[in-house]
Design a protein around this motif. Structure first.
Motif, PDB file in Angstrom:
ATOM      1  N   ILE A  68      15.248 -29.140  99.527  1.00  0.00           N
ATOM      2  CA  ILE A  68      15.596 -27.978  99.059  1.00  0.00           C
ATOM      3  C   ILE A  68      17.069 -27.514  99.559  1.00  0.00           C
ATOM      4  O   ILE A  68      18.105 -27.013  98.969  1.00  0.00           O
ATOM      5  CB  ILE A  68      14.462 -26.827  99.496  1.00  0.00           C
ATOM      6  CG1 ILE A  68      12.979 -27.190  98.706  1.00  0.00           C
ATOM      7  CG2 ILE A  68      15.099 -25.359  99.424  1.00  0.00           C
ATOM      8  CD1 ILE A  68      12.028 -26.477  99.214  1.00  0.00           C
ATOM      9  N   ARG A  71      19.782 -29.420  98.206  1.00  0.00           N
ATOM     10  CA  ARG A  71      20.079 -28.829  96.748  1.00  0.00           C
ATOM     11  C   ARG A  71      20.637 -27.468  96.827  1.00  0.00           C
ATOM     12  O   ARG A  71      21.841 -27.291  96.305  1.00  0.00           O
ATOM     13  CB  ARG A  71      18.836 -28.482  96.207  1.00  0.00           C
ATOM     14  CG  ARG A  71      18.252 -29.664  95.579  1.00  0.00           C
ATOM     15  CD  ARG A  71      18.531 -29.875  93.916  1.00  0.00           C
ATOM     16  NE  ARG A  71      18.254 -28.814  93.185  1.00  0.00           N
ATOM     17  CZ  ARG A  71      18.882 -28.257  92.498  1.00  0.00           C
ATOM     18  NH1 ARG A  71      20.046 -28.332  92.388  1.00  0.00           N
ATOM     19  NH2 ARG A  71      18.185 -27.320  91.658  1.00  0.00           N
ATOM     20  N   LEU A  72      20.424 -26.650  97.852  1.00  0.00           N
ATOM     21  CA  LEU A  72      20.809 -25.228  98.128  1.00  0.00           C
ATOM     22  C   LEU A  72      22.414 -25.321  98.254  1.00  0.00           C
ATOM     23  O   LEU A  72      23.243 -24.619  97.900  1.00  0.00           O
ATOM     24  CB  LEU A  72      20.189 -24.255  98.898  1.00  0.00           C
ATOM     25  CG  LEU A  72      18.709 -24.090  98.395  1.00  0.00           C
ATOM     26  CD1 LEU A  72      18.094 -23.138  99.561  1.00  0.00           C
ATOM     27  CD2 LEU A  72      18.815 -23.241  96.980  1.00  0.00           C
ATOM     28  N   SER A 152      23.428 -27.319 107.336  1.00  0.00           N
ATOM     29  CA  SER A 152      24.178 -25.761 107.167  1.00  0.00           C
ATOM     30  C   SER A 152      25.244 -25.698 108.142  1.00  0.00           C
ATOM     31  O   SER A 152      26.309 -25.244 107.679  1.00  0.00           O
ATOM     32  CB  SER A 152      23.049 -24.532 107.673  1.00  0.00           C
ATOM     33  OG  SER A 152      22.061 -24.465 106.553  1.00  0.00           O
ATOM     34  N   ALA A 163      27.833 -21.957  98.063  1.00  0.00           N
ATOM     35  CA  ALA A 163      26.589 -22.300  98.870  1.00  0.00           C
ATOM     36  C   ALA A 163      26.174 -21.032  99.580  1.00  0.00           C
ATOM     37  O   ALA A 163      27.043 -20.295 100.166  1.00  0.00           O
ATOM     38  CB  ALA A 163      26.890 -23.500  99.537  1.00  0.00           C
ATOM     39  N   LEU A 166      22.386 -20.261 105.019  1.00  0.00           N
ATOM     40  CA  LEU A 166      20.994 -20.275 105.284  1.00  0.00           C
ATOM     41  C   LEU A 166      20.659 -19.973 106.763  1.00  0.00           C
ATOM     42  O   LEU A 166      19.643 -19.684 107.149  1.00  0.00           O
ATOM     43  CB  LEU A 166      20.638 -21.604 104.800  1.00  0.00           C
ATOM     44  CG  LEU A 166      20.491 -21.949 103.276  1.00  0.00           C
ATOM     45  CD1 LEU A 166      20.256 -23.345 102.963  1.00  0.00           C
ATOM     46  CD2 LEU A 166      19.953 -20.999 102.788  1.00  0.00           C
ATOM     47  N   VAL A 236      12.795 -21.055 103.553  1.00  0.00           N
ATOM     48  CA  VAL A 236      12.614 -22.477 103.049  1.00  0.00           C
ATOM     49  C   VAL A 236      11.373 -23.095 103.830  1.00  0.00           C
ATOM     50  O   VAL A 236      10.390 -23.406 103.207  1.00  0.00           O
ATOM     51  CB  VAL A 236      14.075 -23.219 103.486  1.00  0.00           C
ATOM     52  CG1 VAL A 236      13.631 -24.789 103.397  1.00  0.00           C
ATOM     53  CG2 VAL A 236      15.143 -23.038 102.600  1.00  0.00           C
ATOM     54  N   THR A 276      13.703 -19.707  91.610  1.00  0.00           N
ATOM     55  CA  THR A 276      15.050 -19.747  92.167  1.00  0.00           C
ATOM     56  C   THR A 276      15.350 -21.134  92.351  1.00  0.00           C
ATOM     57  O   THR A 276      14.604 -21.859  92.636  1.00  0.00           O
ATOM     58  CB  THR A 276      14.956 -19.046  93.629  1.00  0.00           C
ATOM     59  OG1 THR A 276      14.461 -17.748  93.435  1.00  0.00           O
ATOM     60  CG2 THR A 276      16.461 -19.036  93.935  1.00  0.00           C
ATOM     61  N   GLY A 278      16.574 -24.572  92.999  1.00  0.00           N
ATOM     62  CA  GLY A 278      16.669 -25.278  94.250  1.00  0.00           C
ATOM     63  C   GLY A 278      15.306 -25.231  95.219  1.00  0.00           C
ATOM     64  O   GLY A 278      14.843 -26.135  96.028  1.00  0.00           O
ATOM     65  N   PHE A 328      21.269 -15.289  96.605  1.00  0.00           N
ATOM     66  CA  PHE A 328      22.267 -16.170  97.204  1.00  0.00           C
ATOM     67  C   PHE A 328      23.437 -15.224  97.648  1.00  0.00           C
ATOM     68  O   PHE A 328      24.453 -15.977  98.308  1.00  0.00           O
ATOM     69  CB  PHE A 328      22.753 -17.122  96.069  1.00  0.00           C
ATOM     70  CG  PHE A 328      21.807 -17.896  95.559  1.00  0.00           C
ATOM     71  CD1 PHE A 328      21.638 -19.207  96.384  1.00  0.00           C
ATOM     72  CD2 PHE A 328      21.041 -17.912  94.423  1.00  0.00           C
ATOM     73  CE1 PHE A 328      20.600 -20.243  96.057  1.00  0.00           C
ATOM     74  CE2 PHE A 328      20.338 -18.440  94.093  1.00  0.00           C
ATOM     75  CZ  PHE A 328      19.865 -19.852  94.780  1.00  0.00           C
ATOM     76  N   PRO A 333      23.617 -19.736  92.506  1.00  0.00           N
ATOM     77  CA  PRO A 333      22.807 -20.830  92.486  1.00  0.00           C
ATOM     78  C   PRO A 333      23.006 -22.276  92.326  1.00  0.00           C
ATOM     79  O   PRO A 333      24.343 -22.219  91.837  1.00  0.00           O
ATOM     80  CB  PRO A 333      21.793 -20.140  91.171  1.00  0.00           C
ATOM     81  CG  PRO A 333      22.249 -18.964  90.924  1.00  0.00           C
ATOM     82  CD  PRO A 333      23.658 -18.634  91.271  1.00  0.00           C
ATOM     83  N   PRO A 334      22.469 -23.010  92.687  1.00  0.00           N
ATOM     84  CA  PRO A 334      23.046 -24.556  92.489  1.00  0.00           C
ATOM     85  C   PRO A 334      22.851 -24.780  91.062  1.00  0.00           C
ATOM     86  O   PRO A 334      22.070 -24.199  90.307  1.00  0.00           O
ATOM     87  CB  PRO A 334      21.968 -25.320  93.535  1.00  0.00           C
ATOM     88  CG  PRO A 334      20.658 -24.614  93.517  1.00  0.00           C
ATOM     89  CD  PRO A 334      21.245 -23.116  93.344  1.00  0.00           C
TER      90      PRO A 334
END
Length: 351
Positions: A68, A71-72, A152, A163, A166, A236, A276, A278, A328, A333-334
Motif C-alpha cells: 500500500i 503505491r501511495l 516515507s 505523494a 504519511l 495503513v 481510496t 492505493g 491525500f 491519488p496514485p
C-alpha cells in the motif's frame, strides 16, 4: 547492523510468531533484520532506484502494508515488487504464482534463498515483507514496521508528484502513540485470540481486542481518519487488519463478538479506505482466505476455505465525506495499479 536470535517459529505467516503452548498466551517474536536502506547508506545500503526488490505476499497483513505505501508514494519505478503465493510450508514462502515457480527478477523459487545468500546459517523463520538487493540476491531487511517509515522518509527523492505525507513531522508523536496501541491490541490482538493456548488466555486476549476496537469505534465516530485530516501511516496499519476481519479473524480466530460490518464507524472507515486508490486495489480476498484457512492446519485441520462472506458491501457508499478531511492532503491519488500488479478481478469487489 543486523539482529538475530533463534526461536521456535509458528509457520503461519513466517511473521515471527512463536508457537503457543497449552496455558500460554501467543507471543510474537519481534526481532528482525534491522538493516536499513537510507539516503546516507549508513548500513551499507544506500537509496538507489532500481536496486531493490520488495517481496510481499498479498495474503499477509504485515506485507500488505508495504504494498500500500509503495503505491501511495509512487515508488513503483524505484522499487520492484515480487509477490509470493498465498500458501507456504514451514520452510519458506515460495514464488508459485510466477512462471516456472520462480521469481522473474531474483531467479529463486523460495524466499529462503535470499536469506541464506546473506546469512548462510540463518535459523529463523523466513518472513515477508522482505527487501532484497537485486545486485547480490541477498536479503537486506525484513523489519516491516521500519520499511514503510523509510519509504516515507528516506525515499522522498523518488516519490511521485502528489505523494501524500504519511508520516509528517508534526504528527509523529501522535502517530507513534496510536500505532503502538493498534499494534499491541488489534494487529497482534487478533493473533493472540486465534493462537491462544488456553481458554483463559483466549478470553483475556478477546477482552483486550474488543476494548481496543471499541476505543477505535468511538474515535472514528468523530473524525474521518485516525490522525488529523489526512491519511497517515496509522491508517495503513489499521486498515490491513480491518480488511481481513470479517473474512478471516471473526470466525477463524474466534474474534466473534460482532462483525466489523456491525460497527458503524469502523465499517464506514474501512470502506472509505478500501475505496481510496492505493488501498482496496491491493487486496486479494481469495489469497487472504486461502492463506489463513489452508496454512493454519492446527486451527483448521480440514483446510476447507469458506465461500463467504459476501464482499459487495465493501463498495457500498460509506458517507464518511461528511466528517470532512482530505485523504491525500495537498497531494493526489496514485495512478491505477500497473500491468502485472493488478489484483485478479475475481478476487475483489472493485471493478
Amino acid at each position: 547492523m543486523t539482529t538475530q536470535t533463534t526461536a521456535t517459529e509458528h509457520p503461519e505467516h513466517g511473521e515471527g510468531g512463536q508457537y503457543t503452548t497449552p496455558g500460554k498466551e501467543f507471543t510474537r517474536d519481534t526481532t528482525y533484520i534491522t538493516t536499513r536502506i537510507t539516503t546516507d547508506g549508513a548500513d551499507g545500503y544506500p537509496v538507489e532506484a532500481g536496486r531493490y526488490r520488495l517481496v510481499a505476499a498479498r495474503a499477509c497483513p504485515w506485507a500488505n502494508r508495504t504494498i500500500i505505501v509503495r503505491r501511495l508514494l509512487g515508488l513503483e519505478d524505484a522499487i520492484s515488487l515480487g509477490t509470493p503465493g498465498p500458501t507456504h510450508d514451514a520452510d519458506s514462502w515460495t514464488f508459485d504464482l510466477d512462471p516456472g515457480d520462480t521469481d522473474p527478477v531474483l531467479g529463486i523459487a523460495k524466499l529462503k534463498e535470499a536469506y541464506l545468500k546473506r546469512f548462510p546459517d540463518y535459523s529463523r523463520g523466513i518472513t515477508v515483507p522482505a527487501v532484497v538487493d537485486e545486485r547480490t540476491g541477498a536479503v537486506v531487511t525484513n523489519d516491516y514496521a521500519q520499511i514503510t517509515l523509510d519509504f516515507s522518509s528516506q525515499w522522498r527523492e523518488h516519490h511521485r508528484d502528489g505523494a501524500p505525507e504519511l508520516y509528517p513531522e508534526h504528527l509523529r508523536e501522535e502517530i507513534d502513540e496510536v500505532n503502538a496501541r493498534v499494534y499491541s491490541e488489534v494487529n497482534n490482538g487478533v493473533y493472540r485470540c486465534g493462537f491462544a493456548g488456553s481458554q483463559l488466555a483466549y478470553e483475556q486476549a478477546y477482552d483486550r481486542l474488543w476494548s481496543a476496537l471499541d476505543w477505535l469505534e468511538e474515535r472514528l465516530t468523530h473524525q474521518r481518519f485516525l490522525i488529523g485530516e489526512t491519511i497517515t501511516e496509522a491508517d495503513v496499519r489499521l486498515f490491513t487488519t480491518l480488511v481481513r476481519f470479517d473474512a478471516v479473524y471473526h470466525g477463524h480466530f474466534k474474534c466473534n463478538r460482532n462483525k466489523l460490518a456491525e460497527m458503524p464507524a469502523l465499517w464506514g472507515y474501512a470502506r472509505d479506505l478500501f475505496q481510496t486508490p492505493g488501498f482496496g486495489d491491493t487486496i486479494d480476498f481469495a489469497q487472504i482466505k486461502e492463506h489463513y484457512y489452508v496454512v493454519h492446519t492446527d486451527i483448521n485441520p480440514t483446510q476447507i476455505v469458506p465461500v463467504g462472506p459476501d464482499l459487495s458491501g465493501w463498495v457500498s457508499p460509506h458517507g464518511r465525506e461528511e466528517l470532512g478531511g482530505r485523504p491525500f492532503g495537498d497531494g493526489s491519488p496514485p495512478a491505477p495499479p500497473r500491468e502485472g500488479e493488478q489484483v485478479d478481478p475475481a478476487h475483489t469487489p472493485l471493478r
